[in-house]
Motif scaffolding. Structure first.
Motif, PDB file in Angstrom:
ATOM      1  N   ILE B 552     -79.301  -2.649   3.319  1.00 46.51           N
ATOM      2  CA  ILE B 552     -79.233  -4.030   3.814  1.00 46.51           C
ATOM      3  C   ILE B 552     -77.808  -4.488   3.558  1.00 46.51           C
ATOM      4  O   ILE B 552     -77.140  -3.942   2.669  1.00 46.51           O
ATOM      5  CB  ILE B 552     -80.286  -4.939   3.117  1.00 46.51           C
ATOM      6  CG1 ILE B 552     -80.453  -6.252   3.867  1.00 46.51           C
ATOM      7  CG2 ILE B 552     -79.923  -5.199   1.652  1.00 46.51           C
ATOM      8  CD1 ILE B 552     -81.753  -6.967   3.581  1.00 46.51           C
ATOM      9  N   ARG B 553     -77.303  -5.440   4.363  1.00 53.59           N
ATOM     10  CA  ARG B 553     -75.945  -5.908   4.125  1.00 53.59           C
ATOM     11  C   ARG B 553     -75.824  -6.440   2.701  1.00 53.59           C
ATOM     12  O   ARG B 553     -76.527  -7.366   2.339  1.00 53.59           O
ATOM     13  CB  ARG B 553     -75.586  -7.029   5.126  1.00 53.59           C
ATOM     14  CG  ARG B 553     -75.213  -6.518   6.484  1.00 53.59           C
ATOM     15  CD  ARG B 553     -75.260  -7.626   7.508  1.00 53.59           C
ATOM     16  NE  ARG B 553     -76.620  -7.949   7.849  1.00 53.59           N
ATOM     17  CZ  ARG B 553     -76.940  -8.923   8.706  1.00 53.59           C
ATOM     18  NH1 ARG B 553     -76.024  -9.665   9.278  1.00 53.59           N
ATOM     19  NH2 ARG B 553     -78.204  -9.173   8.990  1.00 53.59           N
ATOM     20  N   SER B 554     -75.007  -5.882   1.825  1.00 50.00           N
ATOM     21  CA  SER B 554     -74.116  -4.752   2.056  1.00 50.00           C
ATOM     22  C   SER B 554     -74.273  -3.740   0.918  1.00 50.00           C
ATOM     23  O   SER B 554     -73.320  -3.441   0.216  1.00 50.00           O
ATOM     24  CB  SER B 554     -72.658  -5.198   2.099  1.00 50.00           C
ATOM     25  OG  SER B 554     -72.526  -6.364   2.883  1.00 50.00           O
ATOM     26  N   LEU B 577     -83.597  -2.303   6.063  1.00 50.18           N
ATOM     27  CA  LEU B 577     -84.433  -3.495   5.833  1.00 50.18           C
ATOM     28  C   LEU B 577     -84.083  -4.658   6.747  1.00 50.18           C
ATOM     29  O   LEU B 577     -84.798  -5.659   6.782  1.00 50.18           O
ATOM     30  CB  LEU B 577     -84.294  -3.961   4.373  1.00 50.18           C
ATOM     31  CG  LEU B 577     -84.713  -2.971   3.284  1.00 50.18           C
ATOM     32  CD1 LEU B 577     -84.506  -3.610   1.909  1.00 50.18           C
ATOM     33  CD2 LEU B 577     -86.164  -2.564   3.448  1.00 50.18           C
ATOM     34  N   GLU B 578     -82.985  -4.561   7.480  1.00 48.99           N
ATOM     35  CA  GLU B 578     -82.577  -5.681   8.338  1.00 48.99           C
ATOM     36  C   GLU B 578     -83.653  -5.953   9.395  1.00 48.99           C
ATOM     37  O   GLU B 578     -84.331  -5.049   9.848  1.00 48.99           O
ATOM     38  CB  GLU B 578     -81.272  -5.347   9.086  1.00 48.99           C
ATOM     39  CG  GLU B 578     -80.131  -4.910   8.212  1.00 48.99           C
ATOM     40  CD  GLU B 578     -79.386  -6.074   7.577  1.00 48.99           C
ATOM     41  OE1 GLU B 578     -79.717  -7.233   7.873  1.00 48.99           O
ATOM     42  OE2 GLU B 578     -78.477  -5.799   6.773  1.00 48.99           O
ATOM     43  N   ASP B 580     -82.608  -8.039  12.078  1.00 50.99           N
ATOM     44  CA  ASP B 580     -81.670  -8.814  12.877  1.00 50.99           C
ATOM     45  C   ASP B 580     -81.161  -7.900  13.987  1.00 50.99           C
ATOM     46  O   ASP B 580     -80.846  -6.733  13.736  1.00 50.99           O
ATOM     47  CB  ASP B 580     -80.521  -9.250  11.944  1.00 50.99           C
ATOM     48  CG  ASP B 580     -79.657 -10.328  12.565  1.00 50.99           C
ATOM     49  OD1 ASP B 580     -79.916 -10.720  13.718  1.00 50.99           O
ATOM     50  OD2 ASP B 580     -78.712 -10.775  11.887  1.00 50.99           O
ATOM     51  N   SER B 626     -70.812  -5.456   7.896  1.00 46.61           N
ATOM     52  CA  SER B 626     -70.612  -6.810   7.364  1.00 46.61           C
ATOM     53  C   SER B 626     -69.240  -6.863   6.716  1.00 46.61           C
ATOM     54  O   SER B 626     -68.521  -5.862   6.655  1.00 46.61           O
ATOM     55  CB  SER B 626     -71.673  -7.133   6.306  1.00 46.61           C
ATOM     56  OG  SER B 626     -71.350  -6.461   5.112  1.00 46.61           O
ATOM     57  N   ALA B 627     -68.915  -8.041   6.175  1.00 47.08           N
ATOM     58  CA  ALA B 627     -67.621  -8.211   5.509  1.00 47.08           C
ATOM     59  C   ALA B 627     -67.499  -7.268   4.313  1.00 47.08           C
ATOM     60  O   ALA B 627     -66.404  -6.913   3.902  1.00 47.08           O
ATOM     61  CB  ALA B 627     -67.472  -9.656   5.055  1.00 47.08           C
ATOM     62  N   LEU B 628     -68.638  -6.870   3.746  1.00 49.20           N
ATOM     63  CA  LEU B 628     -68.622  -6.000   2.571  1.00 49.20           C
ATOM     64  C   LEU B 628     -69.010  -4.575   2.931  1.00 49.20           C
ATOM     65  O   LEU B 628     -69.511  -3.828   2.100  1.00 49.20           O
ATOM     66  CB  LEU B 628     -69.567  -6.540   1.487  1.00 49.20           C
ATOM     67  CG  LEU B 628     -69.119  -7.745   0.650  1.00 49.20           C
ATOM     68  CD1 LEU B 628     -67.769  -7.466  -0.006  1.00 49.20           C
ATOM     69  CD2 LEU B 628     -69.066  -9.017   1.442  1.00 49.20           C
TER      70      LEU B 628
END
Lengths: 205, 656
Positions: B552-554, B577-578, B580, B626-628
């Protein structure tokens, strides 16, 4: 007075719409969310606008250290609000019925309205407090920390009503169907009061 | 707000259209103005959608590519018969069974003719079928997920070329053999081909609700080459037509020896008659060995079942079911017009285009006007079934599609052009060059009873001088034409991937809204799924280590794993698990001998890793999420085979 009482009863009953329709709606749009994320606030809990919106909002919020959106059993409000709304609706119906049979005066209609308004303001005050806590009480280990120009940590509090820009998100917070039904219902009780007063004055003169 | 924006755009659009009209009239139809007009007609502005989907076969890439029309933008490559490291298809434990055959695991295929499922003769956009030529197979792609969900191997077949066309209610998808072979296969001299080899035409039933495929029967035809096929429709519904070549039954130097007969045949098969015969117990069950691979969307896992017999039908035992229509000369394409009356047999070595009449065919059959027979199958007289001839339209006619307005469009391989001609009068209306050596062409819905007009695209085998050169090899090219007017107009060149052998296309509205955005985690029935970070674990079973991993993010959970030893077989079961849309996570571990995984939201995929060296090895997410994303990583400690490091795992704390 009969007409006024019926309007009073209808007005009070419109509150029950809150058991089916959401009171409030908050939408969060961003370039990477062409279909905005959103939540509907019911008197007994919060639901996503689409099936997985709450999970996705929580997923995004964890970057800035926000708490997850509370479940129904995590806030006392969600067990109390339904009781208050049901109680006020029933009280309004009773006052209306009593008015219909000329047992109480039209002034009770205004009394009900004032009581409901006080409760409503308290509810909004509570709701605003929650938003402030939700948007401002952030995990100190949050991976993204944004500060205001004056150096204080940025709050992600959504607007109580209206539109606000939060980082890359456009946040819109407005009443929803249940809320509008409640406002219409409350306005009707004012109409009932006014009609009742008019009838009473006419009878007297 | 959006509505205001939209109406503003609409007004702008009107203004643009207006002003461009003025421009062209002012400049008096000069080529410059025309050219800009053409650019506008294929331009799909940022944020806007194409009006049509096109599905181009990848030929030797074994894949199917998804394009938008009119922009010619490629949207997706769907792996079908070939391993695809981009997603792990054919590498992951769940999808390896998709590529199982009676010859074992086959990581490649030659994908030729996609065809979209139909209801009442119209494209319904549920499934797309495509054949594999080399190791005969038929695949089904679900257009809800754009994933390959079923592959059935075709026994007794070789060079599965006259496939995979569907009947007008998707009752059957056919798989006709190009090469005839000994049936059953056996060790015999090749020179004894004639009279001993047979061509199997397979009718694969498609379950109306699920789309599940099953070989209902195979017609064992004389040992010709069955090149292409087409279902009857409308009045000819219930019949199937196959072009043949090598009716000489030569087995060597076919370019000469299979080109001796002036006329080969179109085989007309009354499948309804054979179906009835089979339903009454006709035909014989014959031992066979072929794979049936089905992907289950709830377990995210494919299973491969070996089937052991197939029902075969000898056509001479079903009188009135099969006829031969003489057709000059080595016909290739076999195309039936939307009304079902005309059967176009494109003799690729003939200067003319031969069109047969279904009505005349029935009439000749009724009056028993036969010219002879071949292996017990009646041959009709050429003149008795001929509807007309398009005289000298070009060189090397291959394939024909229809616009639903009484016009046909035929590709000419040798003269590199598309020729538009009129059904019934057989006159040539227009011709346009293609660049170069065109094969198939496609009109959206052109392979159904109701073509969706407007566009036609031709698929070229040679691309030289159309794009910037890319060394000795260039991708093939497709060319888009506007066919809404009397004359065809070339609008666009766009490169394609692999060999764009044939394509199917349709209006986007048929599938866009039904396209699935995520897999629901709650419906995930994968036996090794971990549906939350709390469900993650590492389990040793002998030398197998199963890691229930979530993404999952992240982060991965767990992100530290210890207790794995050299010689273990490590199964990374990765659950995303997303929930989206468009947020897959990738998984790769150093020294992986197969491929990375790309796991869709709610899905579980498994990669096997067999560590050969002691050490602490990283794994990470391969899809920028994601950003991470860069921080989305973990370590797996590999100890010596004889060590006693216990199995342990953690996230957010140290392993003690």
């Amino acid at each position: 007075m009969k007409k006024a009482s019926i309007i009073m009863i209808i007005g009070s009953l419109l509150l029950l719409g809150l058991f089916k329709f959401p009171l409030w709606n908050i939408m969060l749009g961003a370039p990477q969310y062409p279909d905005p994320l959103g939540m509907n606030i019911y008197i007994d809990g919060i639901k996503g606008f689409s099936e997985f919106d709450l999970q996705n909002i929580d997923g995004l919020n964890h970057y800035i250290g926000m708490k997850t959106i509370p479940k129904a059993n995590e806030m006392w409000e969600f067990s109390l609000f339904p009781k208050v709304i049901f109680g006020m609706a029933m009280l309004g119906v009773i006052i209306g019925l009593l008015g219909y049979f000329n047992k109480v005066s039209y002034k009770y209609f205004l009394g009900w309205f004032l009581l409901m308004s006080v409760l409503g303001v308290l509810g909004m005050y509570d709701f605003n407090n929650w938003l402030t806590d939700y948007g401002g009480n952030l995990d100190p280990h949050a991976i993204i920390k944004v500060t205001n120009p004056d150096g204080t940590p940025m709050s992600y509090k959504p607007p109580l009503i209206g539109f606000k820009k939060l980082l890359n998100f456009d946040v819109t917070s407005l009443p929803h169907t249940g809320g509008y039904l409640m406002f219409i219902g409350m306005s009707l009780t004012i109409v009932a009061f006014w009609l009742g007063r008019k009838t009473s004055l006419t009878t007297k003169t | 707000m959006k509505n205001i924006l939209k109406s503003t755009l609409a007004i702008l659009g009107v203004l643009v259209t207006f002003s461009s009209c003025n421009n062209s009239s002012n400049s008096g139809q000069k080529s410059g103005a025309l050219a800009s007009n053409v650019a506008e007609r294929v331009y799909v502005a940022p944020g806007e959608y194409d009006s049509h989907y096109a599905f181009l076969s990848g030929g030797y890439s074994g894949n199917l590519t998804v394009y938008g029309l009119p922009s010619g933008r490629m949207f997706k490559e769907i792996p079908v018969f070939s391993q695809f490291p981009t997603s792990g298809y054919g590498y992951s434990e769940e999808t390896k069974p998709m590529l199982n055959t009676s010859h074992g695991f086959i990581p490649w295929g030659d994908a030729h003719h996609p065809d979209i499922s139909q209801t009442k003769g119209e494209i319904d956009g549920r499934f797309i079928f495509i054949n594999e030529n080399n190791t005969p197979r038929i695949a089904k792609i679900d257009l809800k997920t754009f994933e390959t969900t079923e592959i059935i191997e075709v026994p007794n077949s070789a060079g599965n070329h006259s496939s995979s066309f569907v009947t007008e209610n998707t009752e059957y998808v056919v798989a006709g053999t190009r090469f005839s072979v000994p049936i059953p296969q056996r060790d015999m001299p090749i020179k004894e081909y004639k009279g001993n080899f047979k061509g199997a035409l397979s009718f694969i039933s498609v379950a109306p609700e699920t789309g599940e495929m099953d070989i209902k029967f195979q017609v064992l035809m004389p040992g010709f080459n069955y090149d292409l096929s087409h279902p009857g429709r409308g009045k000819s519904h219930g019949w199937f037509f196959f072009t043949t070549y090598n009716t000489e039954e030569a087995s060597t130097l076919l370019e000469v020896n299979a080109s001796q007969n002036d006329k080969d045949f179109i085989a007309a098969i009354n499948w309804k008659k054979i179906e009835e015969y089979v339903n009454n117990g006709g035909g014989t069950m014959m031992p066979a060995n072929y794979a049936h691979n089905v992907y289950d969307e709830s377990t995210h896992t494919a299973t491969s079942t070996m089937k052991k017999e197939v029902r075969v039908v000898n056509p001479s035992e079903v009188p009135g079911a099969v006829y031969f229509l003489p057709t000059p000369k080595s016909p290739h394409g076999c195309d039936v017009d939307p009304s079902g009356e005309y059967i176009v047999g494109n003799g690729k070595l003939s200067a003319n285009l031969t069109v047969h009449s279904f009505t005349k065919m029935l009439d000749a059959i009724e009056n028993k006007k036969f010219a002879g027979e071949a292996y017990g199958i009646p041959i009709l007289n050429f003149e008795d079934v001929l509807a007309g001839v398009v005289e000298q339209p070009g060189l090397g006619p291959l394939h024909t599609e229809f616009d639903g307005k009484g016009n046909a469009y035929t590709t000419f391989f040798i003269s590199s052009e598309v020729v538009k001609w009129k059904l019934g009068t057989w006159e040539v209306i227009d011709r346009k060059p293609t660049y170069y050596s065109v094969g198939h062409l496609t009109i959206p819905g052109g392979n159904s009873g109701k073509p969706q007009g407007k566009y036609m695209f031709a698929m070229n085998k040679i691309t030289k001088d159309r794009y910037l050169p890319t060394g000795p090899e260039m991708e093939h090219s497709a060319q888009l034409y506007d066919i809404s007017g009397d004359k065809m107009e070339l609008l666009l060149d766009f490169p394609t991937h692999g060999e764009p052998h044939y394509a199917a296309a349709m209006e986007a509205s048929l599938i866009k809204e039904r396209s699935q955005k995520i897999y629901k985690l709650a419906d995930n029935k994968h036996p090794y799924a971990a549906k939350s970070d709390a469900d993650t674990k590492v389990v040793r079973k002998g030398k197998d280590v199963h890691i229930y991993l979530t993404t999952i993010r992240s982060h991965f959970s767990p992100d530290n794993i210890e207790g794995v030893k050299v010689g273990d077989k490590v199964y990374f079961h990765v659950t995303n698990l997303e929930q989206d849309f468009d947020v897959p996570h990738g998984f790769a571990v150093i020294g992986q001998n197969n491929s990375e995984l790309l796991v869709m939201p709610g899905q579980t995929k498994t990669s096997v890793w067999e560590p050969k060296q002691v050490g602490v090895w990283p794994f990470y997410c391969t899809d920028f999420c994601s950003a991470l994303h860069q921080e989305m990583q973990g370590y797996i400690r590999v100890s010596a085979a004889n060590s006693d490091t216990p199995i342990k795992w953690s996230l957010g704390e140290d392993i003690e």
